[in-house]
Enzyme design. Structure first.
Site, PDB file in Angstrom:
ATOM      1  N   HIS A 219      33.197  -9.395  41.213  1.00 30.51           N
ATOM      2  CA  HIS A 219      32.177  -9.603  42.234  1.00 30.51           C
ATOM      3  C   HIS A 219      32.780  -9.168  43.573  1.00 30.51           C
ATOM      4  CE1 HIS A 219      29.419 -12.720  40.071  1.00 30.51           C
ATOM      5  NE2 HIS A 219      29.821 -11.758  39.255  1.00 30.51           N
TER       6      HIS A 219
ATOM      7  N   GLU B 168      33.274 -10.754  46.383  1.00 25.48           N
ATOM      8  CA  GLU B 168      34.234 -11.689  46.963  1.00 25.48           C
ATOM      9  C   GLU B 168      35.583 -11.620  46.249  1.00 25.48           C
ATOM     10  OE1 GLU B 168      30.076 -13.420  47.525  1.00 25.48           O
ATOM     11  OE2 GLU B 168      31.165 -12.365  45.944  1.00 25.48           O
TER      12      GLU B 168
ATOM     13  N   CYS C 162      32.178 -17.284  42.627  1.00 23.20           N
ATOM     14  CA  CYS C 162      32.846 -16.942  43.881  1.00 23.20           C
ATOM     15  C   CYS C 162      32.991 -18.163  44.787  1.00 23.20           C
ATOM     16  CB  CYS C 162      32.101 -15.806  44.576  1.00 23.20           C
ATOM     17  SG  CYS C 162      32.170 -14.278  43.602  1.00 23.20           S
TER      18      CYS C 162
ATOM     19  N   ASP D 133      24.191  -9.962  36.381  1.00 25.20           N
ATOM     20  CA  ASP D 133      25.174 -10.267  37.414  1.00 25.20           C
ATOM     21  C   ASP D 133      25.188 -11.741  37.757  1.00 25.20           C
ATOM     22  OD1 ASP D 133      27.131  -9.074  39.366  1.00 25.20           O
ATOM     23  OD2 ASP D 133      25.792 -10.053  40.790  1.00 25.20           O
TER      24      ASP D 133
ATOM     25  N   CYS E 115      27.961 -16.688  44.601  1.00 23.91           N
ATOM     26  CA  CYS E 115      27.547 -17.355  43.364  1.00 23.91           C
ATOM     27  C   CYS E 115      28.493 -18.530  43.101  1.00 23.91           C
ATOM     28  CB  CYS E 115      27.572 -16.353  42.201  1.00 23.91           C
ATOM     29  SG  CYS E 115      29.248 -15.826  41.754  1.00 23.91           S
TER      30      CYS E 115
ATOM     31  N   ASN F 184      31.035  -5.388  44.891  1.00 22.15           N
ATOM     32  CA  ASN F 184      30.751  -5.679  43.494  1.00 22.15           C
ATOM     33  C   ASN F 184      31.021  -4.410  42.685  1.00 22.15           C
ATOM     34  OD1 ASN F 184      29.115  -5.870  41.011  1.00 22.15           O
ATOM     35  ND2 ASN F 184      28.472  -7.828  41.873  1.00 22.15           N
TER      36      ASN F 184
END
Length: 151
Positions: free
Chosen positions: A57, A59, A87, A147, A84, A46
């Site tokens: 992020h 990912e 992602c 975030d 999330c 991140n």
């Protein structure tokens, strides 16, 4: 490639990325993309704080660093935290068939959605991943809420 010991080995790469992000002053979430044989294609963390980019992020950083692939169906996304919705959308869009996550205690994200769409989600329930992020959230609740898109 299948098996908990191999998944733990893959997770270690993502954990190293999470600690790198933390050392840079960012949120300690790391990720990595592997091929079906367990070869590392790309790893990231991140970088929202470091880059001032809300889309970076862990990912997405790992995905970008893995470079173009002809297909992602046989690739494995490994992340220290449940992805999330953003992602999870990336995972579904590019048809990853397997996601290995370190933990889902601090944030459950899109686990159920991924499973509903046929993605194999393996939660390793890592105490290390859970503690690092939990400690960060306690110390930085405003950044964490930003975030994950919470007020």
């Amino acid at each position: 490639m299948a098996g908990p010991a191999n998944f733990e080995r893959l997770l270690r790469v993502a954990i190293a990325e999470a600690f790198e992000g933390l050392a840079e002053g960012g949120i300690p979430i790391g990720a990595a993309v592997f091929d079906h044989d367990g070869n590392l294609l790309g790893a990231g963390h991140n970088r929202r704080i470091q880059d001032g980019d809300p889309s970076t992020h862990a990912e997405t950083d790992a995905f970008r660093r893995a470079g173009r692939q002809r297909s992602y169906v046989d690739k494995i996304m490994v992340t220290t935290l449940a992805p999330c919705w953003y992602c999870s959308g990336l995972i579904l869009q590019f048809k990853f068939s397997r996601v290995v996550i370190g933990e889902s205690v601090n944030f459950r994200g899109g686990i159920d959605w991924l499973r509903e769409h046929g993605v194999e989600v393996i939660d390793l329930e890592s105490q290390e991943c859970a503690k690092v992020l939990s400690d960060y959230i306690k110390a930085n609740p405003e950044i964490w809420n930003e975030d994950i898109g919470e007020e």
